[in-house]
Design a protein around this motif. Structure first.
Motif, mmCIF file in Angstrom:
data_model
loop_
_atom_site.group_PDB
_atom_site.id
_atom_site.type_symbol
_atom_site.label_atom_id
_atom_site.label_comp_id
_atom_site.label_asym_id
_atom_site.label_seq_id
_atom_site.Cartn_x
_atom_site.Cartn_y
_atom_site.Cartn_z
ATOM 1 N N GLY A 50 13.295 0.025 -5.120
ATOM 2 C CA GLY A 50 11.987 -0.343 -4.580
ATOM 3 C C GLY A 50 11.722 -1.829 -4.633
ATOM 4 O O GLY A 50 12.601 -2.627 -4.994
ATOM 5 N N ALA A 51 10.509 -2.193 -4.274
ATOM 6 C CA ALA A 51 10.114 -3.604 -4.256
ATOM 7 C C ALA A 51 8.682 -3.727 -4.755
ATOM 8 O O ALA A 51 7.884 -2.788 -4.614
ATOM 9 C CB ALA A 51 10.224 -4.149 -2.834
ATOM 10 N N LEU A 52 8.395 -4.882 -5.358
ATOM 11 C CA LEU A 52 7.056 -5.105 -5.904
ATOM 12 C C LEU A 52 6.551 -6.486 -5.509
ATOM 13 O O LEU A 52 7.329 -7.445 -5.475
ATOM 14 C CB LEU A 52 7.075 -5.005 -7.435
ATOM 15 C CG LEU A 52 7.640 -3.721 -8.038
ATOM 16 C CD1 LEU A 52 9.001 -3.970 -8.648
ATOM 17 C CD2 LEU A 52 6.690 -3.171 -9.083
ATOM 18 N N ASP A 53 5.239 -6.552 -5.233
ATOM 19 C CA ASP A 53 4.615 -7.850 -4.990
ATOM 20 C C ASP A 53 4.151 -8.429 -6.322
ATOM 21 O O ASP A 53 3.653 -7.690 -7.188
ATOM 22 C CB ASP A 53 3.395 -7.696 -4.070
ATOM 23 C CG ASP A 53 3.797 -7.637 -2.599
ATOM 24 O OD1 ASP A 53 4.907 -8.108 -2.275
ATOM 25 O OD2 ASP A 53 2.998 -7.140 -1.784
ATOM 26 N N VAL A 97 1.855 -7.037 -11.040
ATOM 27 C CA VAL A 97 2.970 -6.615 -10.199
ATOM 28 C C VAL A 97 2.612 -5.258 -9.583
ATOM 29 O O VAL A 97 2.273 -4.317 -10.297
ATOM 30 C CB VAL A 97 4.258 -6.534 -11.046
ATOM 31 C CG1 VAL A 97 5.361 -5.882 -10.252
ATOM 32 C CG2 VAL A 97 4.701 -7.916 -11.472
ATOM 33 N N ARG A 98 2.635 -5.171 -8.231
ATOM 34 C CA ARG A 98 2.220 -3.973 -7.518
ATOM 35 C C ARG A 98 3.373 -3.431 -6.671
ATOM 36 O O ARG A 98 4.028 -4.198 -5.945
ATOM 37 C CB ARG A 98 1.029 -4.317 -6.625
ATOM 38 C CG ARG A 98 0.375 -3.104 -5.967
ATOM 39 C CD ARG A 98 -0.824 -3.503 -5.133
ATOM 40 N NE ARG A 98 -0.461 -4.507 -4.158
ATOM 41 C CZ ARG A 98 -1.310 -5.392 -3.618
ATOM 42 N NH1 ARG A 98 -2.570 -5.412 -3.999
ATOM 43 N NH2 ARG A 98 -0.905 -6.261 -2.723
ATOM 44 N N ALA A 99 3.600 -2.134 -6.766
ATOM 45 C CA ALA A 99 4.711 -1.522 -6.014
ATOM 46 C C ALA A 99 4.402 -1.533 -4.525
ATOM 47 O O ALA A 99 3.310 -1.150 -4.107
ATOM 48 C CB ALA A 99 4.931 -0.098 -6.503
ATOM 49 N N VAL A 100 5.371 -1.994 -3.751
ATOM 50 C CA VAL A 100 5.240 -1.987 -2.295
ATOM 51 C C VAL A 100 5.719 -0.629 -1.780
ATOM 52 O O VAL A 100 5.187 -0.093 -0.826
ATOM 53 C CB VAL A 100 6.103 -3.114 -1.678
ATOM 54 C CG1 VAL A 100 6.028 -3.098 -0.165
ATOM 55 C CG2 VAL A 100 5.684 -4.464 -2.225
ATOM 56 N N ALA A 101 6.739 -0.124 -2.432
ATOM 57 C CA ALA A 101 7.264 1.206 -2.120
ATOM 58 C C ALA A 101 7.581 1.870 -3.459
ATOM 59 O O ALA A 101 7.525 1.205 -4.491
ATOM 60 C CB ALA A 101 8.531 1.069 -1.282
ATOM 61 N N GLU A 102 7.871 3.135 -3.449
ATOM 62 C CA GLU A 102 8.216 3.863 -4.685
ATOM 63 C C GLU A 102 9.212 3.029 -5.513
ATOM 64 O O GLU A 102 10.245 2.593 -4.990
ATOM 65 C CB GLU A 102 8.836 5.212 -4.296
ATOM 66 C CG GLU A 102 9.442 6.002 -5.437
ATOM 67 C CD GLU A 102 8.392 6.653 -6.338
ATOM 68 O OE1 GLU A 102 7.291 6.905 -5.847
ATOM 69 O OE2 GLU A 102 8.704 6.880 -7.523
ATOM 70 N N VAL A 103 8.873 2.821 -6.774
ATOM 71 C CA VAL A 103 9.682 1.919 -7.605
ATOM 72 C C VAL A 103 10.204 2.650 -8.840
ATOM 73 O O VAL A 103 9.515 3.495 -9.414
ATOM 74 C CB VAL A 103 8.821 0.696 -8.032
ATOM 75 C CG1 VAL A 103 9.408 -0.010 -9.223
ATOM 76 C CG2 VAL A 103 8.648 -0.264 -6.869
ATOM 77 N N GLN A 104 11.416 2.294 -9.190
ATOM 78 C CA GLN A 104 12.014 2.823 -10.411
ATOM 79 C C GLN A 104 12.510 1.608 -11.219
ATOM 80 O O GLN A 104 13.200 0.747 -10.664
ATOM 81 C CB GLN A 104 13.186 3.722 -10.034
ATOM 82 C CG GLN A 104 13.519 4.746 -11.076
ATOM 83 C CD GLN A 104 14.465 5.812 -10.542
ATOM 84 O OE1 GLN A 104 15.167 5.602 -9.571
ATOM 85 N NE2 GLN A 104 14.501 6.942 -11.202
ATOM 86 N N VAL A 105 12.114 1.543 -12.479
ATOM 87 C CA VAL A 105 12.553 0.417 -13.307
ATOM 88 C C VAL A 105 13.147 0.923 -14.616
ATOM 89 O O VAL A 105 12.814 2.023 -15.070
ATOM 90 C CB VAL A 105 11.382 -0.557 -13.639
ATOM 91 C CG1 VAL A 105 10.833 -1.226 -12.401
ATOM 92 C CG2 VAL A 105 10.277 0.134 -14.406
ATOM 93 N N ALA A 122 3.993 3.710 -4.679
ATOM 94 C CA ALA A 122 3.601 2.613 -3.783
ATOM 95 C C ALA A 122 2.102 2.354 -3.896
ATOM 96 O O ALA A 122 1.304 3.291 -3.918
ATOM 97 C CB ALA A 122 3.968 2.978 -2.352
ATOM 98 N N GLY A 123 1.746 1.085 -4.004
ATOM 99 C CA GLY A 123 0.331 0.699 -4.075
ATOM 100 C C GLY A 123 -0.203 0.610 -5.494
ATOM 101 O O GLY A 123 -1.253 0.019 -5.736
#
Lengths: 177, 181
Positions: B58-61, B98-106, B38-39
């Motif tokens: 997760g989600a990304l801005d 693209v910035r992670a809002v919460a822990e992201v897995q891609v 995140a962040g």
């Protein structure tokens, strides 16, 4: 069948195998639209993918009060009409010719995975082009939203320039201070 | 979720359930898993675009730079959405950060692998493009709705047309007809 229309798609898609070119030749046609003519209307069933060869098209959507709000302008060469086809929905906007405009059109089924669709390589190229077109459109609509949300940032002329897209006009112009 | 294989992660995406077992396994072979805390930025505007990325958790801005150097959030992407399709198709650099809002897995597919599949006319390329195109179409549709909701635009922006084909007028000419459109 207009040779020009086929040529327009070939220019966009790059070299094509002879059988694919022949298939396109029998499916693509060219249409001219006078100013004020609606190429398609909001809510209508998407039947074609359009490649704007000349002129200018305005995409507008009906607002809750019934007025139409301009979403973006399309300038050649650019694809339009594909968002509804790929989203499997009715047209989201009304497309109106702003000046004498000419489009090459192919059936919507060319973009969809169906048995009567085109050969896979052609489908892949068309989808790639549609995705590039949608990215340009996304940026144009984004810019339109930004300009609508931030009045101090953009003057009308700039907002209009930002909201137009074309496959050549890759990145919308930055607003000037 | 970190212990899931790429095949298992792939199957968390509803569109992937349409793939045959063989195709899903073939696709999983081309994919690798990436994490972003995140962040943190997953990638930055202007970076070389060498991977197609599918968000599985997760989600990304999505941010773009505006004149003056500031970055503005223009949207948010989440599970099942694809990032980086433009660069993979035509090689252009990343058009946004693209910035992670919460822990992201891609899941990441290298550009060369995608191009190989497309060149061969592989069904997997077709599936990836369908998946991407549908996502983009949905995103544009949502934004078109938002533009239409701005019918009473802030001063200095927005064009209002009373009916198809009618001359365009600025919004204030509708509210204040004595002013020139």
């Amino acid at each position: 069948m207009a040779v020009l229309a086929l040529q327009a798609f070939q220019d966009l898609l790059g070299p094509l195998d002879p059988d694919v070119a022949a298939l396109l030749e029998s499916s693509v046609f060219r249409e001219r639209y006078p100013p004020g003519h609606a190429v398609f209307r909001e809510g209508g069933v998407p039947r074609h993918l359009y490649l704007l060869m000349s002129g200018q098209i305005r995409l507008a959507r009906t607002a809750p009060l019934g007025n139409q709000v301009v979403v973006s302008y399309v300038r050649p060469p650019a694809l339009f009409g594909h968002v509804a086809i790929l989203g499997r929905v009715g047209h989201l906007t009304t497309a109106t010719a702003m000046e004498p405009s000419e489009c090459a059109q192919i059936p919507a089924r060319f973009l969809l995975a169906r048995e009567d669709g085109p050969p896979r390589r052609l489908a892949i190229r068309l989808l790639e082009m549609a995705i590039l077109g949608m990215n340009h459109q996304l940026r144009a609509v984004n810019a339109r939203l930004l300009s609508l949300s931030n009045a101090s940032q953009a003057m009308d002329e700039v907002a209009e320039a930002l909201s137009s897209y074309s496959l050549l006009q890759d990145v919308p112009r930055d607003p000037q201070p | 979720m970190a212990s899931l294989s790429t095949t298992e992660l792939l199957h968390l995406l509803p569109p992937a359930r349409a793939l045959s077992g063989v195709d899903a396994a073939r696709l999983a072979d081309h994919l690798s898993v990436r994490h972003c805390a995140a962040g943190n930025l997953l990638f930055e505007e202007g970076d070389r675009a060498d991977e197609l990325l599918v968000v599985v958790q997760g989600a990304l801005d999505v941010l773009v730079r505006v004149p003056g150097g500031e970055s503005v959030v223009i949207g948010r992407v989440g599970r099942g959405e694809i990032l980086g399709e433009l660069g993979v198709i035509d090689g252009t650099p990343r058009s946004a950060s693209v910035r992670a809002v919460a822990e992201v897995q891609v899941l990441a597919l290298p550009r060369e692998r995608y191009q190989e599949l497309a060149r061969q006319g592989d069904e997997l390329a077709r599936w990836l493009l369908d998946f991407t195109a549908e996502g983009l179409a949905r995103r544009i549709a949502g934004m078109i709705e938002r533009v239409a909701d701005h019918r009473i635009a802030p001063p200095g922006t927005g064009t209002v047309v009373t009916e198809p084909g009618a001359p365009e007028r600025r919004w204030w000419s509708v509210l204040f007809p004595w002013r020139r459109g």
